[in-house]
Design a protein around this motif. Structure first.
Motif, PDB file in Angstrom:
ATOM      1  N   ILE A 106       0.538 -12.644  -6.754  1.00 47.90           N
ATOM      2  CA  ILE A 106       1.877 -12.054  -6.741  1.00 47.90           C
ATOM      3  C   ILE A 106       1.969 -10.906  -7.743  1.00 47.90           C
ATOM      4  O   ILE A 106       2.582  -9.868  -7.466  1.00 47.90           O
ATOM      5  CB  ILE A 106       2.939 -13.135  -7.054  1.00 47.90           C
ATOM      6  N   VAL A 107       1.331 -11.078  -8.891  1.00 44.33           N
ATOM      7  CA  VAL A 107       1.317 -10.014  -9.901  1.00 44.33           C
ATOM      8  C   VAL A 107       0.674  -8.755  -9.335  1.00 44.33           C
ATOM      9  O   VAL A 107       1.181  -7.638  -9.503  1.00 44.33           O
ATOM     10  CB  VAL A 107       0.566 -10.493 -11.164  1.00 44.33           C
ATOM     11  N   GLU A 108      -0.441  -8.919  -8.638  1.00 41.72           N
ATOM     12  CA  GLU A 108      -1.114  -7.761  -8.039  1.00 41.72           C
ATOM     13  C   GLU A 108      -0.237  -7.105  -6.973  1.00 41.72           C
ATOM     14  O   GLU A 108      -0.137  -5.878  -6.898  1.00 41.72           O
ATOM     15  CB  GLU A 108      -2.448  -8.197  -7.424  1.00 41.72           C
ATOM     16  N   LEU A 109       0.420  -7.938  -6.155  1.00 43.37           N
ATOM     17  CA  LEU A 109       1.303  -7.395  -5.127  1.00 43.37           C
ATOM     18  C   LEU A 109       2.470  -6.638  -5.747  1.00 43.37           C
ATOM     19  O   LEU A 109       2.862  -5.569  -5.257  1.00 43.37           O
ATOM     20  CB  LEU A 109       1.821  -8.524  -4.228  1.00 43.37           C
ATOM     21  N   LEU A 110       3.031  -7.164  -6.829  1.00 44.91           N
ATOM     22  CA  LEU A 110       4.146  -6.493  -7.494  1.00 44.91           C
ATOM     23  C   LEU A 110       3.726  -5.128  -8.040  1.00 44.91           C
ATOM     24  O   LEU A 110       4.487  -4.159  -7.979  1.00 44.91           O
ATOM     25  CB  LEU A 110       4.689  -7.364  -8.630  1.00 44.91           C
ATOM     26  N   SER A 111       2.512  -5.053  -8.568  1.00 45.01           N
ATOM     27  CA  SER A 111       2.054  -3.767  -9.092  1.00 45.01           C
ATOM     28  C   SER A 111       1.882  -2.757  -7.971  1.00 45.01           C
ATOM     29  O   SER A 111       2.213  -1.577  -8.128  1.00 45.01           O
ATOM     30  CB  SER A 111       0.741  -3.948  -9.861  1.00 45.01           C
ATOM     31  N   ILE A 112       1.376  -3.198  -6.819  1.00 45.23           N
ATOM     32  CA  ILE A 112       1.240  -2.302  -5.666  1.00 45.23           C
ATOM     33  C   ILE A 112       2.620  -1.887  -5.156  1.00 45.23           C
ATOM     34  O   ILE A 112       2.851  -0.717  -4.834  1.00 45.23           O
ATOM     35  CB  ILE A 112       0.434  -2.983  -4.545  1.00 45.23           C
ATOM     36  N   TYR A 113       3.528  -2.844  -5.087  1.00 44.17           N
ATOM     37  CA  TYR A 113       4.897  -2.548  -4.648  1.00 44.17           C
ATOM     38  C   TYR A 113       5.540  -1.504  -5.554  1.00 44.17           C
ATOM     39  O   TYR A 113       6.197  -0.564  -5.084  1.00 44.17           O
ATOM     40  CB  TYR A 113       5.717  -3.829  -4.631  1.00 44.17           C
ATOM     41  N   LYS A 114       5.358  -1.637  -6.866  1.00 51.04           N
ATOM     42  CA  LYS A 114       5.944  -0.689  -7.811  1.00 51.04           C
ATOM     43  C   LYS A 114       5.372   0.713  -7.587  1.00 51.04           C
ATOM     44  O   LYS A 114       6.093   1.713  -7.655  1.00 51.04           O
ATOM     45  CB  LYS A 114       5.690  -1.155  -9.249  1.00 51.04           C
ATOM     46  N   ARG A 115       4.063   0.785  -7.336  1.00 47.77           N
ATOM     47  CA  ARG A 115       3.452   2.102  -7.128  1.00 47.77           C
ATOM     48  C   ARG A 115       3.960   2.747  -5.840  1.00 47.77           C
ATOM     49  O   ARG A 115       4.273   3.938  -5.804  1.00 47.77           O
ATOM     50  CB  ARG A 115       1.928   1.972  -7.094  1.00 47.77           C
ATOM     51  N   LEU A 116       4.033   1.972  -4.769  1.00 46.86           N
ATOM     52  CA  LEU A 116       4.516   2.526  -3.499  1.00 46.86           C
ATOM     53  C   LEU A 116       5.997   2.889  -3.589  1.00 46.86           C
ATOM     54  O   LEU A 116       6.441   3.874  -3.001  1.00 46.86           O
ATOM     55  CB  LEU A 116       4.267   1.535  -2.366  1.00 46.86           C
ATOM     56  N   LYS A 117       6.747   2.090  -4.332  1.00 44.26           N
ATOM     57  CA  LYS A 117       8.173   2.393  -4.504  1.00 44.26           C
ATOM     58  C   LYS A 117       8.353   3.695  -5.284  1.00 44.26           C
ATOM     59  O   LYS A 117       9.222   4.522  -4.964  1.00 44.26           O
ATOM     60  CB  LYS A 117       8.874   1.240  -5.228  1.00 44.26           C
ATOM     61  N   ALA A 118       7.518   3.908  -6.310  1.00 42.59           N
ATOM     62  CA  ALA A 118       7.574   5.158  -7.066  1.00 42.59           C
ATOM     63  C   ALA A 118       7.153   6.331  -6.185  1.00 42.59           C
ATOM     64  O   ALA A 118       7.724   7.431  -6.267  1.00 42.59           O
ATOM     65  CB  ALA A 118       6.664   5.061  -8.289  1.00 42.59           C
ATOM     66  N   PHE A 119       6.166   6.094  -5.329  1.00 43.33           N
ATOM     67  CA  PHE A 119       5.699   7.133  -4.413  1.00 43.33           C
ATOM     68  C   PHE A 119       6.813   7.530  -3.445  1.00 43.33           C
ATOM     69  O   PHE A 119       7.062   8.716  -3.194  1.00 43.33           O
ATOM     70  CB  PHE A 119       4.483   6.600  -3.656  1.00 43.33           C
ATOM     71  N   GLU A 120       7.533   6.548  -2.913  1.00 45.32           N
ATOM     72  CA  GLU A 120       8.620   6.838  -1.986  1.00 45.32           C
ATOM     73  C   GLU A 120       9.782   7.532  -2.693  1.00 45.32           C
ATOM     74  O   GLU A 120      10.464   8.372  -2.099  1.00 45.32           O
ATOM     75  CB  GLU A 120       9.074   5.546  -1.314  1.00 45.32           C
TER      76      GLU A 120
END
Length: 429
Positions: A380-394
């Motif tokens: 979940i920690v890894e998924l959250l970090s990916i989510y944060k990066r994609l959210k910043a990208f969007e």
């Protein structure tokens, strides 16, 4: 991430949860009456559960199949009318099929648990001096297990195949969405990594983590009533004594304790994982520039960038160390917790060997489902970090303020003159 695959994500997921709760409410309160009115005939509540493959086409199951199909059809028809979406078949119908397949696989586990009591009681009887169990009885029960196990294997294979295609369609939707705006976003820091690697990792993690979450929820729906019923055989717990539904209460308490404990202990990990991707991206980007420009990737710059990587990894190692200590102690205690709470009942000889196996299985199924966060926290920690990066990208795509940790991180390095700040801010839109 979501609107590329789901229609109007916020409203869609809210309506899905409300509709699911409403359907569950109707099912548990009025399902039997509605089914009876439609001509289905149900077994009395006190009748022992069906043991064997016939469990899956009893009248109650046939009625559930019809009810589920009708509720899904109504929900899908509404969204197809309200807001048509190019990925409608996969995002709505595909999700519904995966939910049903996962629920069915959980019911296979329930069928196996129903089988445990007669089989292990027969084993106990066979080992006694006045045994009435024959070899044919044991062979027959083993054959029943074979039928159920074969069905479990078939359902597992079909579910995984379906989920793999479902997740890749989701990745395709994200890829198409990002690439449709590539001309405007290609200068954003790490754009290629976000589109290719992050969407790939997001899809891969969701494939495993999403199925586990759905399986945990479905397991709770299936096994909580079983554990509630089995609680009638256990009247007393160590230390606390007699309480209502002791197995049910103990499973919920123990699981919530572990979930809260690990959530608190691991609270720093998502932010560190996110920053780790930042420093890795800056280091990798300088090396890529160095392939084409000999003035880039010079030893002092590379040394400093790698120093940031080293510092963040060492911080991660430290925080994961005490997190793993807490997680390890909890999981080791979890292995014997069910036996501990059953000590008074076992010492009094109130249950048979078959009933013990049934209780242990149901208890472990429920506690493991409640411990979803405990067992999956690192993923979940890894998924959250990916989510944060994609959210910043969007956010960068839409020229909006960067969210949360991204904004804090860039604000911190804006005042810095080190190479990491230069790499991250050089191409910010």
């Amino acid at each position: 991430m979501f609107k590329s695959f789901f229609p109007n994500p916020k409203l869609f997921f809210t309506s899905a949860v409300v509709w699911a709760l409403a359907c569950a409410f109707v099912w548990y309160l009025f399902g039997t009456e509605i089914g009876t009115a439609l001509g289905f005939q149900f077994a009395p509540p006190d009748e022992p559960p069906v043991v064997g493959i016939r469990y899956f086409w009893t009248q109650s199951f046939l009625w559930f199949y019809l009810y589920y199909a009708a509720t899904v059809a109504a929900f899908a028809a509404f969204w197809n009318w309200y807001e048509p979406h190019p990925w409608f078949r996969w995002s709505i119908l595909g999700s519904s099929l995966i939910l049903f397949s996962t629920y069915f696989s959980v019911q296979v586990s329930v069928a196996l648990n129903n089988w445990r009591r007669p089989f292990f009681d027969s084993v106990q009887n066979a080992l006694s001096d006045d045994s009435t169990t024959t070899a044919a009885d044991l062979y027959g029960l083993i054959m029943i297990f074979g039928y159920i196990a074969f069905m479990a294997m078939a359902v597992f294979v079909v579910t995984r195949f379906l989920v793999s295609h479902y997740i890749f369609r989701w990745r395709t939707a994200m890829n198409d969405y990002y690439m449709s705006q590539w001309k405007d976003v290609r200068h954003i820091e790490g754009a290629s990594q976000r589109v290719q690697e992050d969407t790939m990792r997001f899809a891969g993690i969701m494939e495993g983590l999403g199925v586990s979450m759905v399986d945990s929820v479905m397991t709770l729906f299936a096994f909580l009533p079983v554990l509630w019923g089995l609680s009638s055989y256990v009247t007393e717990l160590p230390i606390v004594g007699e309480i209502p539904a002791p197995l049910f209460t103990a499973a919920i308490f123990w699981s919530l304790f572990g979930t809260v404990l690990l959530s608190i202990v691991g609270i720093k990990l998502p932010g560190l994982e996110f920053r780790n991707q930042r420093v890795e991206a800056a280091y990798r980007k300088e090396l890529v520039y160095g392939e084409d420009d000999e003035s880039r990737a010079q030893p002092p710059t590379v040394k400093e960038l790698f120093g940031h990587v080293r510092k963040n990894y060492f911080r991660l190692y430290f925080h994961y160390m005490y997190f793993n200590v807490a997680r390890g102690f909890y999981l080791q205690a979890d292995n014997i917790f069910a036996y501990i709470i059953l000590v008074p009942t076992l010492a009094a000889g109130k249950i048979t060997f078959g009933l013990l196996q049934q209780i242990l299985t149901a208890f472990n199924q429920v506690s493991s489902s409640f411990q979803y966060l405990v067992n999956s926290w690192t993923t979940i920690v890894e998924l959250l970090s990916i989510y944060k990066r994609l959210k910043a990208f969007e956010a960068a795509i839409r020229n909006e303020p960067l969210p949360g940790i991204d904004a804090d991180y860039l604000a911190r390095i804006d005042s810095s003159s080190d190479p990491l700040a230069t790499e991250i801010t050089a191409e910010r839109p």
